[in-house]
Design a protein around this motif. Structure first.
Motif, mmCIF file in Angstrom:
data_model
loop_
_atom_site.group_PDB
_atom_site.id
_atom_site.type_symbol
_atom_site.label_atom_id
_atom_site.label_comp_id
_atom_site.label_asym_id
_atom_site.label_seq_id
_atom_site.Cartn_x
_atom_site.Cartn_y
_atom_site.Cartn_z
ATOM 1 N N THR A 114 0.814 -1.224 0.000
ATOM 2 C CA THR A 114 0.000 0.000 0.000
ATOM 3 C C THR A 114 0.845 1.271 0.000
ATOM 4 O OG1 THR A 114 -0.065 0.001 2.400
ATOM 5 C CG2 THR A 114 -1.866 -1.122 1.252
ATOM 6 N N ASN A 115 1.988 1.223 -0.630
ATOM 7 C CA ASN A 115 2.853 2.414 -0.709
ATOM 8 C C ASN A 115 2.044 3.617 -1.201
ATOM 9 O OD1 ASN A 115 4.668 4.421 -1.883
ATOM 10 N ND2 ASN A 115 6.282 2.935 -1.552
ATOM 11 N N ARG A 116 2.048 4.689 -0.408
ATOM 12 C CA ARG A 116 1.190 5.853 -0.717
ATOM 13 C C ARG A 116 1.974 7.085 -1.158
ATOM 14 N NH1 ARG A 116 -3.806 5.156 3.036
ATOM 15 N NH2 ARG A 116 -3.253 3.293 4.225
ATOM 16 N N THR A 117 3.260 6.923 -1.464
ATOM 17 C CA THR A 117 4.094 8.116 -1.642
ATOM 18 C C THR A 117 3.991 8.777 -3.022
ATOM 19 O OG1 THR A 117 5.958 6.728 -2.288
ATOM 20 C CG2 THR A 117 5.810 7.308 0.032
ATOM 21 N N LEU A 148 18.066 20.423 -1.278
ATOM 22 C CA LEU A 148 19.152 19.914 -0.416
ATOM 23 C C LEU A 148 19.278 18.394 -0.531
ATOM 24 C CD1 LEU A 148 21.275 20.421 1.872
ATOM 25 C CD2 LEU A 148 19.418 20.144 3.499
ATOM 26 N N SER A 161 9.612 6.425 12.223
ATOM 27 C CA SER A 161 10.681 5.514 11.807
ATOM 28 C C SER A 161 11.946 6.288 11.429
ATOM 29 C CB SER A 161 10.211 4.669 10.620
ATOM 30 O OG SER A 161 9.729 5.491 9.582
ATOM 31 N N ALA A 162 13.076 5.580 11.518
ATOM 32 C CA ALA A 162 14.388 6.220 11.358
ATOM 33 C C ALA A 162 14.688 6.588 9.915
ATOM 34 C CB ALA A 162 15.484 5.296 11.899
ATOM 35 N N ASP A 163 13.879 6.125 8.970
ATOM 36 C CA ASP A 163 14.130 6.516 7.581
ATOM 37 C C ASP A 163 13.543 7.893 7.259
ATOM 38 O OD1 ASP A 163 11.703 5.214 7.987
ATOM 39 O OD2 ASP A 163 11.538 4.493 5.928
ATOM 40 N N LEU A 175 3.622 14.242 2.175
ATOM 41 C CA LEU A 175 2.288 14.881 2.262
ATOM 42 C C LEU A 175 1.189 14.041 1.623
ATOM 43 C CD1 LEU A 175 3.454 18.480 1.288
ATOM 44 C CD2 LEU A 175 3.056 17.620 3.596
ATOM 45 N N GLN A 176 1.564 13.190 0.659
ATOM 46 C CA GLN A 176 0.624 12.272 -0.006
ATOM 47 C C GLN A 176 -0.564 12.990 -0.660
ATOM 48 O OE1 GLN A 176 -0.377 9.223 2.837
ATOM 49 N NE2 GLN A 176 1.737 8.553 3.098
ATOM 50 N N LYS A 235 6.926 4.852 6.802
ATOM 51 C CA LYS A 235 6.922 6.144 6.102
ATOM 52 C C LYS A 235 6.261 6.001 4.729
ATOM 53 C CE LYS A 235 10.649 8.099 3.837
ATOM 54 N NZ LYS A 235 12.027 8.630 3.760
ATOM 55 N N LEU A 236 6.412 4.819 4.141
ATOM 56 C CA LEU A 236 5.936 4.617 2.773
ATOM 57 C C LEU A 236 4.480 4.171 2.713
ATOM 58 C CD1 LEU A 236 9.017 2.657 1.333
ATOM 59 C CD2 LEU A 236 8.723 5.121 1.611
ATOM 60 N N ASP A 237 4.078 3.328 3.656
ATOM 61 C CA ASP A 237 2.777 2.655 3.517
ATOM 62 C C ASP A 237 1.672 3.233 4.401
ATOM 63 O OD1 ASP A 237 4.180 1.065 1.818
ATOM 64 O OD2 ASP A 237 3.929 -0.799 2.941
ATOM 65 N N ASP A 238 2.004 3.808 5.549
ATOM 66 C CA ASP A 238 0.951 4.362 6.410
ATOM 67 C C ASP A 238 0.430 5.664 5.823
ATOM 68 O OD1 ASP A 238 0.187 2.953 8.956
ATOM 69 O OD2 ASP A 238 2.372 2.805 9.136
ATOM 70 N N ASP A 239 -0.834 5.965 6.142
ATOM 71 C CA ASP A 239 -1.433 7.208 5.659
ATOM 72 C C ASP A 239 -0.756 8.416 6.327
ATOM 73 O OD1 ASP A 239 -4.034 8.192 4.138
ATOM 74 O OD2 ASP A 239 -3.812 9.417 5.947
ATOM 75 N N ARG A 273 25.800 29.202 -0.222
ATOM 76 C CA ARG A 273 26.739 28.162 0.212
ATOM 77 C C ARG A 273 28.183 28.621 -0.017
ATOM 78 N NH1 ARG A 273 23.993 22.750 -2.348
ATOM 79 N NH2 ARG A 273 22.788 22.147 -0.521
ATOM 80 N N ASN A 309 6.066 15.699 -1.424
ATOM 81 C CA ASN A 309 4.783 15.019 -1.519
ATOM 82 C C ASN A 309 4.871 13.538 -1.170
ATOM 83 O OD1 ASN A 309 2.040 15.442 -1.922
ATOM 84 N ND2 ASN A 309 2.119 14.471 -3.946
ATOM 85 N N ASN A 310 6.066 12.985 -1.125
ATOM 86 C CA ASN A 310 6.207 11.617 -0.601
ATOM 87 C C ASN A 310 5.762 11.573 0.849
ATOM 88 O OD1 ASN A 310 9.334 10.902 -2.382
ATOM 89 N ND2 ASN A 310 7.217 10.753 -3.068
#
Lengths: 241, 391
Positions: free
Chosen positions: A10-13, B147, B90-92, B156-157, B32-36, A47, B153-154
Motif C-alpha cells: 500500500t505504498n502511498r508516496t 538539499l 521511523s528512522a528513515d 504529504l501524499q 513512512k511509505l505505507d501508512d497514511d 553556500r 509530496n512523498n
C-alpha cells in the motif's frame, strides 16, 4: 529464500496513489506562483559565501618528536607534511574500527532478516576479522610515525559522518539482507580505493615497510569487494528467477 | 461524544493500572511509505500534546507543593505515553522530512480547529497563524528538494498544497504585535479553551523540534532556515499562549489540558486506520480519563469547587483529520495580506513601526527563506523532473 524480501503493498508516496490530490497541488502552483525571483543559483551562492568564511573542522595533533619515534631501518624519515599522512591514517583507523561494528550489525541481519543466509554469516565473520586486523595495522603505523592513534583526526571525523547513513541502514530492524549488503558495498568500494591511495601516500612519504603491510590489507579488501558484489548479484537474480 | 459530562461519567483506567514496558515504549514504528500521512499527523500531534502536558505540570509543581506528588505520578505516565508515541516515527525519516510532516500537522490541524472554533477572534488568530505555517511548509519543501533531492509530496501524499503563503520574511514581528487578546474563562466555550491549549502545545513542540535539529544540519542555508523559522515558532507560541485567560488558576488550566487530551485522543481513535495505533489511541483515551478524573478530585479538594464550572458545556465534533485544502486556499486568498498591530489584525499598510524596524534589522543581511525558495515551483518528482507537471 524463506520469505520474500520485496513485496507489493500500500505504498502511498507517489502521484498514482493520490491522482486527484496531486492534480489540485499542481492547480495551486498556478494559482499561487513562486513569490521570490531567482533559482537554485541563489542557494548555491549562499553556500559559496559560507564556505569562504568557514573555519576548518579541526586539526591534526602534532606527532611526537622524531627522537621519540620508533623507526625501522627503511622508515627513517617522517616525510614532507607528515600531518597529511597522519590524517589519512587516522581516517583509515576510524573507518576500519567502525567497519568491525558495521559487520557486527550485518551478521545480525544475515542471521534473522528476510533473505537470511547462514552461509553468509561465516563469510561476514571472516571479513569482520580482517577489518579488525586492518585496524591494528593502521594503529601500529600511526605509532611508528609517532602519532596518537586515539586521536580523532579531521578525516577520521568526516569518515564517521559518511558512515552514518550506512549505520542507519544496517541497524534498522526493518531492512532486508539485500538492502544491507548494498550498504556494505558502498563501504567496501570506498575501502578499496582508500587503501590504494594510502599505499601510494606511504611510499611517497618514505615509509616502504608501512606500505608493504598495507598491500596485504588491500589484497584482502579486494577479496571482500568481490565477495560482496557476487553475493548481491546472486541474491537479486535468485529473487527474480 | 457531545458533552464532557459524558466523559466524566467514565472513570477510565486508574492511574495505578497505567503501566508500560521498555519494549512498549520503543516499539515498532509506522511505515513512512505505507501508512497514511494522517497517521503520522496524529503521531506528531499527540507527541506535542503530551510534551505540553509535562510542561504545564512541571510549572504547576513549582507553585503548588501540595500537588507535587500527584503531578509527578501523572507526569510519569505521560512521559511514557509520549515516548511510545514519538518512537513510532521511523528512522528513515530524515529530520527535514519530519519537518515537512510537522508543518502538515500545523496546517491541517490548525485549519480544522479554525473552522470548529466558535469565538470569531480566536478563529481569526488560528487563520492568521495558519497562513504562516503554510508558508513554512513551502520553504521547507523547497529545501527538501534542493538539499536532499526529495519530493515533499512523498510525505504529504497529496493532501496539502505546496505554494507560498504569507511570506516567511514578513512573519518577524515585534513582541507587542505577537500578543493576542485572551478568552474570558467564565464566558468562553469549553472548546475554545481546548483549542487554545491544543494549538499552543503543538506549536511549542514544533519550536523545540526545530531548535534541536537545526544544528544537526551541515548545510549553511538549512541551518539559517531553521534559525529563521524557529524564531517564528517562538512568536507563534507567544501568540497562541496569550489566547488563554491569565486569570485561570493553575488547576483550571490543568483541567482544561486533561479535557483537551481526552478530546484529542478520542479524535485520533475515531479516525485511525492503522489498527495497532487505533488500539493505542483507545488505550490512551482511557488513561487520560483517569488523569482527568484525578484532576477533578484534586480540584474539588483544593479549590472546593465543582469541576463542571470549568468543563461544562457541549463539545462540537471531533477534530477532523483530513485535507483542509479548500479552507486553506480560501483563507489564503482573503487574508494573506493581513498583519498584526498589537492584538488587532490590520491591512498590510497599517503595520506599525516597531515590527517594521524589527524585521528590517533581522532581514538586513539576507532572508534564509528567500534564499532556499528562489523561483521554486513544486513538481511531482521534484523540480528536476521535467515531466512533473504533466503528472
Amino acid at each position: 529464500m524463506s520469505e520474500p524480501q520485496v513485496i507489493l503493498g500500500t505504498n502511498r508516496t507517489g502521484v498514482q496513489t493520490s491522482p486527484e490530490g496531486t492534480a489540485r497541488q499542481l492547480e495551486a502552483t498556478r494559482m499561487f506562483p513562486a513569490d521570490v525571483p531567482g533559482d537554485m543559483s541563489v542557494y548555491t551562492a549562499e553556500r559559496e559565501r559560507a564556505i569562504r568564511e568557514a573555519d576548518l573542522i579541526g586539526s591534526v595533533p602534532p606527532p611526537a618528536t622524531t627522537k621519540g619515534m620508533v623507526k625501522t631501518a627503511l622508515d627513517k624519515t617522517i616525510g614532507k607534511a607528515p600531518e597529511v599522512l597522519i590524517d589519512k591514517l587516522g581516517e583509515r583507523l576510524a573507518f576500519e574500527r567502525t567497519g568491525v561494528r558495521l559487520y557486527e550489525a550485518m551478521v545480525a541481519k544475515a542471521t534473522s532478516a528476510p533473505g537470511a543466509d547462514p552461509a553468509l554469516v561465516e563469510t561476514l565473520r571472516s571479513i569482520q576479522a580482517d577489518e579488525l586486523e586492518h585496524m591494528n595495522i593502521v594503529r601500529e603505523a600511526i605509532e611508528t610515525l609517532g602519532g596518537d592513534p586515539t586521536a580523532m583526526t579531521p578525516c577520521a571525523d568526516v569518515a564517521g559522518v559518511k558512515a552514518m547513513g550506512v549505520l542507519q541502514v544496517l541497524t534498522d530492524p526493518r531492512t532486508t539482507v539485500s538492502q544491507s549488503m548494498s550498504a556494505i558495498l558502498t563501504i567496501e568500494l570506498e575501502d578499496n580505493a582508500a587503501w590504494e591511495l594510502l599505499i601510494e601516500l606511504a611510499q611517497k612519504g618514505g615509509h616502504p615497510l608501512i606500505a608493504k603491510r598495507f598491500k596485504h590489507a588491500l589484497e584482502q579488501e579486494e577479496t571482500h569487494l568481490a565477495t560482496v558484489r557476487q553475493f548481491i548479484r546472486t541474491d537479486l537474480l535468485e529473487q527474480v528467477s | 461524544m457531545t458533552k464532557i459530562d459524558n466523559l466524566l461519567d467514565n472513570k477510565g483506567t486508574p492511574l495505578d493500572k497505567q503501566s508500560f514496558t521498555w519494549r512498549e515504549l520503543a516499539g515498532k514504528p509506522i511505515s513512512k511509505l505505507d501508512d497514511d500521512a494522517f497517521t503520522r499527523v496524529r503521531v506528531i500531534l499527540m507527541n506535542g500534546v503530551e510534551s505540553d502536558a509535562l510542561r504545564l505540570k512541571h510549572f504547576g509543581s513549582r507553585f503548588h507543593k501540595e500537588l507535587q506528588l500527584p503531578l509527578a505520578q501523572i507526569r510519569r505516565v505521560e512521559q511514557h505515553q509520549m515516548t511510545s508515541i514519538n518512537w513510532l516515527l521511523s528512522a528513515d525519516h530524515s529530520p527535514l522530512e519530519t519537518t515537512v510532516a510537522y508543518e502538515q500537522v500545523a496546517i491541517e490541524v490548525t485549519a480544522a480547529v479554525a473552522q470548529n472554533e466558535p469565538d470569531p477572534y480566536q478563529a481569526q488568530t488560528y487563520r492568521f497563524g495558519l497562513l504562516e505555517d503554510f508558508d513554512h511548509l513551502y520553504r521547507y519543501a523547497a529545501m527538501l528538494d534542493r538539499l536532499e533531492g526529495k519530493d515533499a509530496n512523498n510525505i504529504l501524499q497529496g493532501y496539502t498544497d505546496l505554494v507560498p503563503g504569507r511570506p516567511t520574511s514578513e512573519h518577524h514581528r515585534a513582541p507587542g504585535d505577537d500578543l493576542r487578546d485572551n478568552y474570558e474563562k467564565d464566558n468562553a466555550a469549553l472548546i475554545t479553551k481546548i483549542h487554545a491549549a491544543l494549538i499552543t502545545g503543538a506549536e511549542y513542540q514544533t519550536h523545540d523540534y526545530y531548535m534541536n535539529i537545526g544544528p544537526l544540519f551541515a548545510d549553511p542555508v538549512a541551518r539559517a532556515l531553521y534559525a529563521e523559522i524557529a524564531s517564528v515558532e517562538e512568536q507563534h507560541v507567544t501568540q497562541y499562549g496569550s489566547l488563554q485567560d491569565p486569570a485561570e488558576t493553575f488547576m483550571e488550566k490543568w483541567l482544561v489540558h486533561e479535557a483537551m487530551e481526552v478530546y484529542t485522543y478520542a479524535s485520533c481513535a475515531e479516525q485511525e486506520e492503522n489498527p495497532r495505533l487505533k488500539a493505542m489511541w483507545e488505550r490512551f483515551v482511557d488513561y487520560e480519563l483517569g488523569h482527568l478524573n484525578l484532576a477533578c478530585e484534586l480540584f474539588k479538594k483544593y479549590e472546593r469547587r465543582d469541576p463542571a464550572e470549568v468543563l461544562a458545556g457541549p463539545l462540537p465534533r471531533m477534530i477532523e483529520f483530513k485535507s483542509q485544502r479548500d479552507f486553506v486556499r480560501e483563507t489564503l486568498s482573503r487574508e494573506v495580506d493581513l498583519r498584526a498591530h498589537g492584538i488587532d489584525y490590520v491591512p498590510k499598510e497599517k503595520e506599525a513601526r516597531p515590527s517594521l524596524d524589527y524585521r528590517a534589522q533581522l532581514n538586513s543581511e539576507g532572508v534564509p527563506a528567500n534564499v532556499v525558495s528562489a523561483g521554486y515551483t513544486f513538481k511531482p518528482g521534484t523540480e528536476l523532473n521535467e515531466v512533473g507537471e504533466q503528472q
